[in-house]
Design a protein around this motif. Structure first.
Motif, PDB file in Angstrom:
ATOM      1  N   VAL A  93       0.837  -1.205   0.000  1.00  0.00           N
ATOM      2  CA  VAL A  93       0.000   0.000   0.000  1.00  0.00           C
ATOM      3  C   VAL A  93       0.868   1.251   0.000  1.00  0.00           C
ATOM      4  N   ALA A  94       1.928   1.262   0.795  1.00  0.00           N
ATOM      5  CA  ALA A  94       2.782   2.443   0.899  1.00  0.00           C
ATOM      6  C   ALA A  94       3.454   2.757  -0.433  1.00  0.00           C
ATOM      7  N   ILE A  95       4.028   1.751  -1.075  1.00  0.00           N
ATOM      8  CA  ILE A  95       4.734   2.022  -2.331  1.00  0.00           C
ATOM      9  C   ILE A  95       3.748   2.385  -3.437  1.00  0.00           C
ATOM     10  N   THR A  96       2.552   1.796  -3.395  1.00  0.00           N
ATOM     11  CA  THR A  96       1.531   2.154  -4.383  1.00  0.00           C
ATOM     12  C   THR A  96       1.081   3.596  -4.196  1.00  0.00           C
ATOM     13  N   ALA A  97       0.885   3.998  -2.939  1.00  0.00           N
ATOM     14  CA  ALA A  97       0.444   5.370  -2.668  1.00  0.00           C
ATOM     15  C   ALA A  97       1.498   6.379  -3.113  1.00  0.00           C
ATOM     16  N   VAL A  98       2.761   6.108  -2.798  1.00  0.00           N
ATOM     17  CA  VAL A  98       3.831   7.028  -3.195  1.00  0.00           C
ATOM     18  C   VAL A  98       3.923   7.112  -4.710  1.00  0.00           C
ATOM     19  N   THR A  99       3.790   5.968  -5.373  1.00  0.00           N
ATOM     20  CA  THR A  99       3.859   5.957  -6.840  1.00  0.00           C
ATOM     21  C   THR A  99       2.716   6.755  -7.447  1.00  0.00           C
ATOM     22  N   MET A 100       1.520   6.587  -6.909  1.00  0.00           N
ATOM     23  CA  MET A 100       0.371   7.320  -7.430  1.00  0.00           C
ATOM     24  C   MET A 100       0.522   8.821  -7.211  1.00  0.00           C
ATOM     25  N   ILE A 101       1.012   9.207  -6.049  1.00  0.00           N
ATOM     26  CA  ILE A 101       1.195  10.633  -5.766  1.00  0.00           C
ATOM     27  C   ILE A 101       2.257  11.233  -6.682  1.00  0.00           C
ATOM     28  N   ALA A 102       3.381  10.528  -6.822  1.00  0.00           N
ATOM     29  CA  ALA A 102       4.439  11.031  -7.704  1.00  0.00           C
ATOM     30  C   ALA A 102       3.946  11.127  -9.145  1.00  0.00           C
ATOM     31  N   TYR A 103       3.199  10.130  -9.577  1.00  0.00           N
ATOM     32  CA  TYR A 103       2.643  10.148 -10.932  1.00  0.00           C
ATOM     33  C   TYR A 103       1.695  11.332 -11.111  1.00  0.00           C
ATOM     34  N   ALA A 104       0.872  11.592 -10.097  1.00  0.00           N
ATOM     35  CA  ALA A 104      -0.064  12.713 -10.179  1.00  0.00           C
ATOM     36  C   ALA A 104       0.673  14.043 -10.234  1.00  0.00           C
ATOM     37  N   VAL A 105       1.735  14.187  -9.435  1.00  0.00           N
ATOM     38  CA  VAL A 105       2.498  15.443  -9.439  1.00  0.00           C
ATOM     39  C   VAL A 105       3.120  15.695 -10.807  1.00  0.00           C
ATOM     40  N   VAL A 106       3.742  14.670 -11.381  1.00  0.00           N
ATOM     41  CA  VAL A 106       4.349  14.838 -12.699  1.00  0.00           C
ATOM     42  C   VAL A 106       3.274  15.076 -13.761  1.00  0.00           C
ATOM     43  N   SER A 107       2.113  14.445 -13.613  1.00  0.00           N
ATOM     44  CA  SER A 107       1.010  14.669 -14.549  1.00  0.00           C
ATOM     45  C   SER A 107       0.537  16.119 -14.504  1.00  0.00           C
ATOM     46  N   ILE A 108       0.486  16.687 -13.294  1.00  0.00           N
ATOM     47  CA  ILE A 108       0.094  18.089 -13.167  1.00  0.00           C
ATOM     48  C   ILE A 108       1.124  18.991 -13.842  1.00  0.00           C
ATOM     49  N   VAL A 109       2.399  18.740 -13.583  1.00  0.00           N
ATOM     50  CA  VAL A 109       3.455  19.525 -14.239  1.00  0.00           C
ATOM     51  C   VAL A 109       3.366  19.365 -15.751  1.00  0.00           C
ATOM     52  N   ASP A 110       3.142  18.141 -16.205  1.00  0.00           N
ATOM     53  CA  ASP A 110       3.010  17.864 -17.638  1.00  0.00           C
ATOM     54  C   ASP A 110       1.875  18.688 -18.241  1.00  0.00           C
ATOM     55  N   ALA A 111       0.704  18.648 -17.602  1.00  0.00           N
ATOM     56  CA  ALA A 111      -0.457  19.373 -18.132  1.00  0.00           C
ATOM     57  C   ALA A 111      -0.217  20.884 -18.143  1.00  0.00           C
ATOM     58  N   LEU A 112       0.389  21.410 -17.077  1.00  0.00           N
ATOM     59  CA  LEU A 112       0.633  22.848 -17.004  1.00  0.00           C
ATOM     60  C   LEU A 112       1.640  23.288 -18.068  1.00  0.00           C
ATOM     61  N   VAL A 113       2.698  22.518 -18.264  1.00  0.00           N
ATOM     62  CA  VAL A 113       3.700  22.888 -19.267  1.00  0.00           C
ATOM     63  C   VAL A 113       3.133  22.805 -20.675  1.00  0.00           C
ATOM     64  N   VAL A 114       2.391  21.737 -20.945  1.00  0.00           N
ATOM     65  CA  VAL A 114       1.797  21.590 -22.290  1.00  0.00           C
ATOM     66  C   VAL A 114       0.798  22.708 -22.547  1.00  0.00           C
ATOM     67  N   ASP A 115       0.013  23.063 -21.525  1.00  0.00           N
ATOM     68  CA  ASP A 115      -0.929  24.185 -21.694  1.00  0.00           C
ATOM     69  C   ASP A 115      -0.172  25.480 -21.972  1.00  0.00           C
ATOM     70  N   ARG A 116       0.935  25.724 -21.275  1.00  0.00           N
ATOM     71  CA  ARG A 116       1.713  26.925 -21.475  1.00  0.00           C
ATOM     72  C   ARG A 116       2.334  26.962 -22.883  1.00  0.00           C
ATOM     73  N   LEU A 117       2.840  25.818 -23.324  1.00  0.00           N
ATOM     74  CA  LEU A 117       3.414  25.742 -24.660  1.00  0.00           C
ATOM     75  C   LEU A 117       2.339  25.970 -25.734  1.00  0.00           C
ATOM     76  N   GLY A 118       1.160  25.406 -25.468  1.00  0.00           N
ATOM     77  CA  GLY A 118       0.063  25.627 -26.412  1.00  0.00           C
ATOM     78  C   GLY A 118      -0.351  27.069 -26.468  1.00  0.00           C
ATOM     79  N   ALA A 119      -0.358  27.721 -25.297  1.00  0.00           N
ATOM     80  CA  ALA A 119      -0.728  29.142 -25.265  1.00  0.00           C
ATOM     81  C   ALA A 119       0.299  29.985 -25.999  1.00  0.00           C
ATOM     82  N   ARG A 120       1.582  29.648 -25.847  1.00  0.00           N
ATOM     83  CA  ARG A 120       2.616  30.404 -26.541  1.00  0.00           C
ATOM     84  C   ARG A 120       2.564  30.179 -28.047  1.00  0.00           C
ATOM     85  N   ALA A 121       2.219  28.921 -28.430  1.00  0.00           N
ATOM     86  CA  ALA A 121       2.128  28.643 -29.870  1.00  0.00           C
ATOM     87  C   ALA A 121       0.990  29.422 -30.495  1.00  0.00           C
TER      88      ALA A 121
END
Length: 262
Positions: free
Chosen positions: A234-262
């Motif tokens: 459970v612990a390693i699954t929770a950490v993996t899910m949280i880390a995945y969510a954090v990177v997903s948020i960064v991914d979405a924000l960066v892609v949105d910013r790049l799209g806005a600049r384009a």
């Protein structure tokens, strides 16, 4: 509400829903297949193991110590693997000859089961952080290399012709066009590599160092301590899910910013 905050809240909501579904499926699976309570632990059993039963404080201390080591092992290999993959992808994008020389060897190494390679890696790099880092690097490196290289080569013919028309060379094309184009692929690689890094770290700990959650799960299996095994999972699954969510948020924000600049 700003678009960035909306994106963050949306991703966190998805994480919460996914967690609830996972817990429900976990309990449903144990109930449907009538798994023995000695082996199969329900979510509330794991909670009790960590909070209310005798020795709960020792259970938490053991779990947190192992989790900290596993996160360290996975994190170092994850960063090194992504950095190495990015650097090599850049070289391959400007030197296809180098790619044809190196990639076959990398593919052969990646096709060998990790359990077979682990003793050899341990023999070369030793028992410790360097050995586990090498194992994690191996599982992170090749998929990330393929994704990033694909992103670098997503430059259109029109963009290439425009750079050449203004006197640019291959490095100019790389710096001005290919690298910005490859950002989504690099972030996708960073997101996808998280579960692989965690798995690689635990395999290395299980077969090599005996530390972290990988080592503690191995010892718990030998002593029939199923409570710790489930709590560690459970612990390693929770950490993996949280880390995945954090990177997903960064991914979405960066892609949105790049799209806005384009």
């Amino acid at each position: 509400m700003s678009p960035a905050l909306q994106t963050t809240l949306r991703r966190l909501a998805v994480l919460g829903i996914a967690s609830v579904i996972a817990l429900a499926l976990w309990a449903l699976f144990l109930w449907a297949f009538d798994i023995s309570p000695l082996i199969g632990k329900y979510p509330w059993d794991v909670l009790a193991y960590l909070t209310t039963v005798d020795g709960a404080a020792e259970h938490r201390a053991l779990l947190w110590d192992g989790l900290g080591i596993t996160v360290r092992d996975a994190g170092v290999g994850y960063v090194v693997g992504l950095a190495f993959a990015f650097a090599l992808a850049v070289l391959f994008s400007v030197s296809p000859v180098l790619e044809r020389i190196v990639m076959p060897t990398a593919m052969v190494l990646r096709s060998i089961p990790l359990i077979v390679l682990t003793p050899l890696i341990t023999l070369i790099f030793g028992i410790g952080l360097s050995g586990v880092t090498a194992i994690v690097l191996l599982v992170v490196f090749l998929p990330s290399l393929a994704n990033i290289l694909y992103g670098l080569r997503s430059v259109s013919a029109e963009q290439r012709d425009l750079v050449q028309a203004y006197g640019g060379n291959a490095w100019t094309l790389l710096r001005k066009v290919a690298l910005p184009t490859a950002v989504p692929a690099a972030l996708a690689s960073a997101r996808i590599a998280i579960p692989a890094a965690m798995t690689g770290a635990m395999i290395g700990e299980w077969l090599s160092t005996g530390e972290g959650l990988g080592g503690s799960i191995s010892r718990a299996a030998g002593s029939f301590d199923y409570g710790h095994m489930w709590a560690a999972a459970v612990a390693i699954t929770a950490v993996t899910m949280i880390a995945y969510a954090v990177v997903s948020i960064v991914d979405a924000l960066v892609v949105d910013r790049l799209g806005a600049r384009a």
